[in-house]
Design an enzyme around this catalytic site. Structure first.
Site, PDB file in Angstrom:
ATOM      1  N   HIS A   1      39.446  56.576  44.315  1.00 62.08           N
ATOM      2  CA  HIS A   1      39.959  55.516  43.442  1.00 62.08           C
ATOM      3  C   HIS A   1      40.611  54.395  44.258  1.00 62.08           C
ATOM      4  O   HIS A   1      40.276  53.218  44.095  1.00 62.08           O
ATOM      5  CB  HIS A   1      40.984  56.125  42.472  1.00 62.08           C
ATOM      6  CG  HIS A   1      41.594  55.146  41.534  1.00 62.08           C
ATOM      7  ND1 HIS A   1      41.183  55.015  40.234  1.00 62.08           N
ATOM      8  CD2 HIS A   1      42.601  54.245  41.702  1.00 62.08           C
ATOM      9  CE1 HIS A   1      41.895  54.068  39.644  1.00 62.08           C
ATOM     10  NE2 HIS A   1      42.766  53.577  40.512  1.00 62.08           N
ATOM     11  N   GLU A   2      41.526  54.767  45.130  1.00 60.04           N
ATOM     12  CA  GLU A   2      42.226  53.747  45.905  1.00 60.04           C
ATOM     13  C   GLU A   2      41.291  53.049  46.892  1.00 60.04           C
ATOM     14  O   GLU A   2      41.449  51.853  47.168  1.00 60.04           O
ATOM     15  CB  GLU A   2      43.429  54.351  46.631  1.00 60.04           C
ATOM     16  CG  GLU A   2      44.466  54.986  45.713  1.00 60.04           C
ATOM     17  CD  GLU A   2      44.970  54.037  44.639  1.00 60.04           C
ATOM     18  OE1 GLU A   2      44.943  52.806  44.859  1.00 60.04           O
ATOM     19  OE2 GLU A   2      45.378  54.523  43.570  1.00 60.04           O
TER      20      GLU A   2
ATOM     21  N   HIS B   1      39.660  50.133  45.247  1.00 62.29           N
ATOM     22  CA  HIS B   1      40.455  48.910  45.303  1.00 62.29           C
ATOM     23  C   HIS B   1      40.338  48.252  46.680  1.00 62.29           C
ATOM     24  O   HIS B   1      40.267  47.024  46.786  1.00 62.29           O
ATOM     25  CB  HIS B   1      41.929  49.226  45.023  1.00 62.29           C
ATOM     26  CG  HIS B   1      42.233  49.560  43.600  1.00 62.29           C
ATOM     27  ND1 HIS B   1      41.870  48.747  42.551  1.00 62.29           N
ATOM     28  CD2 HIS B   1      42.885  50.623  43.042  1.00 62.29           C
ATOM     29  CE1 HIS B   1      42.283  49.281  41.420  1.00 62.29           C
ATOM     30  NE2 HIS B   1      42.908  50.421  41.683  1.00 62.29           N
TER      31      HIS B   1
ATOM     32  N   HIS C   1      37.216  46.388  47.003  1.00 62.69           N
ATOM     33  CA  HIS C   1      37.307  45.142  46.243  1.00 62.69           C
ATOM     34  C   HIS C   1      37.874  44.026  47.124  1.00 62.69           C
ATOM     35  O   HIS C   1      37.396  42.884  47.095  1.00 62.69           O
ATOM     36  CB  HIS C   1      38.197  45.378  45.021  1.00 62.69           C
ATOM     37  CG  HIS C   1      38.155  44.289  43.998  1.00 62.69           C
ATOM     38  ND1 HIS C   1      38.751  44.400  42.776  1.00 62.69           N
ATOM     39  CD2 HIS C   1      37.605  43.052  44.018  1.00 62.69           C
ATOM     40  CE1 HIS C   1      38.562  43.297  42.084  1.00 62.69           C
ATOM     41  NE2 HIS C   1      37.871  42.458  42.813  1.00 62.69           N
TER      42      HIS C   1
END
Length: 566
Positions: free
Chosen positions: A415-416, A419, A422
């Site tokens: 999940h992290e 980011h 991104h």
């Protein structure tokens, strides 16, 4: 553009780089000296930001540009930046009279101080608690948990087993420990954090809510939720409340069924005289029920998820899907010996450097997060490299073993990193539009997409291997994991809805006339949780814990986990 938009994009750049570094260090390696420095600079930095947003001169220059022929010649990036800035200057109050601007500056400064103090109180309260148990008190705990607790005690020069309120330690007690009184002791300590003298967050909550309410009124909004949601898909608090009420109605029958089934399961184990479930019983019996229903013990998965292998597999997935190569960089000075440094390359060009800090410490705040330190921008055909970081509070290594993660923790890593990707793949001309500086309704999409790889057999085969034997995750274990994927889904869904409902209620309906904020929150939360009414909300305003934190929420529930920021 060269004398308006570009200078605005770069305004305060060095100041905020320095401030963000201090804020980051305060959250991962806090010391009294660093904390004092951080608290000292919060007011002037906030005041500077507010004065920029309240500047009528800047707002006028932007409106003049927007009405000029030059606006039609702007590139898509700069045109969007102009549109967003015009809207933000309006929303922040740039066209208000001077006395209202002065009050807004005071409100924003005070809010920044209060929210920082809130987080520090929680960190300090978490670190202040510890529990030592003897051999006859740890029945039910897996061997991996005992080893970690024994090592933690030895590090303090003590015998027995040391437990804390850090997530890996606390969740282990709630999920596996047979002794209900000790589970209760840990539960009450966790869910009454930051209520003790000198660290009591309850007065801060009242003041924060009052200031946000006043801020919304000055800016012309009915409430603070309307102010925040104007920039979200919901648009208004009324729409968001209606949406959440519809979801709650859909979840309710499944939520009640899960609760009845868990109580019935306990009665099958202990007889019809078994008492109703207490908050500190939920995770314990739910884990036993999951094992009975799906023959899945999450501890059996840990040996297949050593953190170094998980990262290798994650980086390989990123290479195959996004065409990027991740390389570790040695010899970089960082804030802690556990921190690792990496660089990411695409087509042979370095696009990002990032740090990882995966394990809990007593001077580090809880949860998991990704932060941007430098967002690079595109100049001509070249984009400047980005600089970011990922932090977590995952199960630490014990002895000579690597950190062996739960599957939920593997999801957190993915999940992290979503980011981080991104940021790393950002390629825009405007610094304030780079990386995760996108619409809030979108920002979680890349991270949620990355989580899905943790459930794909092809992806798991890249890293899910036994840390001692190299054996891949057995197919039977994988199938049981898939069957149990949606176990307890209604409770986790209701938990998420509870966050939003409390959020909105506090910022739409609550006023001091409603009474004590904790009593009000207890009333709002009553429909959402499975415990008897008097137990649904602890005195500090925190809710009963789920079996595991759901994928989109890793930081533990705070009463002030609100719709928007200060």
């Amino acid at each position: 553009m060269e004398n308006t938009l570009r200078p605005l994009d770069r305004l305060g750049e060095r100041l905020f780089f320095a401030f963000n570094l201090v804020a980051h260090l305060e959250s991962v390696a806090s010391t009294p000296e660093l904390r004092a420095a951080y608290k000292a600079v919060i007011p002037p930095v906030t005041a500077f930001s507010t004065r920029v947003q309240l500047s009528g001169e800047l707002y006028g220059a932007l409106r003049e540009l927007a009405e000029s022929p030059a606006a039609k010649e702007l590139s898509p990036d700069w045109a969007r930046f102009l549109k967003l800035q015009l809207d933000e200057f309006r929303r922040q109050g740039a066209d208000l009279p001077p006395e209202r601007k002065a009050r807004l500056e005071a409100i924003n400064t005070r809010l920044s101080e209060l929210t920082a103090q809130f987080e520090q109180n929680l960190t300090d309260s978490t670190a202040a608690w510890e529990l030592y148990l003897e051999e006859d008190q740890v029945a039910g705990l897996p061997q991996s948990v005992r080893e970690a607790a024994r090592e933690a005690a030895q590090a303090r020069g003590r015998s027995g087993y040391r437990f804390t309120l850090q997530q890996p330690s606390f969740l282990a007690l709630q999920t596996y420990l047979d002794n209900p009184e000790i589970r209760k002791q840990a539960y009450m300590a966790y869910y009454t954090r930051a209520t003790e003298a000198g660290r009591d967050n309850r007065p801060l909550i009242e003041e924060i809510l009052a200031l946000r309410r006043e801020k919304a009124e000055i800016l012309g909004y009915a409430n603070f939720a309307d102010y925040v949601l104007e920039k979200r898909m919901a648009g208004r608090a009324e729409v968001a409340l209606r949406f959440e009420e519809g979801l709650r109605a859909a979840y309710e029958p499944h939520f009640q069924r899960e609760l009845r089934e868990l109580q019935a399961f306990r009665e099958r184990l202990e007889g019809p005289q078994a008492p109703p479930l207490n908050p500190w019983d939920i995770a314990y019996y739910a884990e036993k029920q999951r094992k009975a229903l799906y023959d899945l013990d999450e501890e059996a998965l840990r040996p297949y998820f050593p953190l170094p292998q998980v990262l290798e597999g994650l980086f390989e997935i990123a290479r195959r899907v996004f065409g990027v190569e991740v390389r570790e960089v040695k010899g970089v000075d960082t804030w802690h010996p556990e921190v690792r440094t990496y660089e990411m390359y695409r087509d042979g060009r370095r696009i990002c450097r990032f740090f990882t800090d995966w394990h809990p410490r007593e001077n580090k705040r809880g949860g998991a997060w990704m932060n941007t330190l430098i967002a690079g921008v595109r100049r001509g055909e070249t984009t400047e490299p980005h600089l970011g970081l990922i932090c977590g509070n995952l199960t630490p290594p014990v002895g000579n073993k690597p950190a062996l993660l739960t599957h939920r923790e593997v999801e957190t890593v993915f999940h992290e990193f979503g980011h981080l990707l991104h940021l790393a793949l950002s390629n825009v001309e405007v610094r304030r539009l780079a990386g995760t500086q996108v619409a809030r309704d979108f920002v979680e999409l890349p991270s949620q997409i990355m989580e899905n790889w943790c459930w794909e057999r092809e992806a798991l085969d890249l890293f899910a291997r036994h840390y001692e034997t190299g054996e891949p995750l057995p197919e039977a274990l994988y199938e049981r994991m898939q069957r149990a994927r949606n176990y307890w889904a209604a409770h986790l869904g209701m938990r998420q809805l509870a966050f939003g409902t409390l959020d909105l209620a506090l910022h739409v309906h609550y006023t001091p006339a409603e009474g004590d904020v904790v009593a009000y929150a207890r009333q709002v939360m009553q429909p959402f949780f499975s415990c008897p009414p008097a137990r649904r909300l602890c005195l500090c305003g925190r809710l009963c814990p789920p079996v595991r934190p759901p994928g989109g929420l890793r930081r533990g529930l705070l009463l002030l986990q609100v719709v928007g920021g200060a």
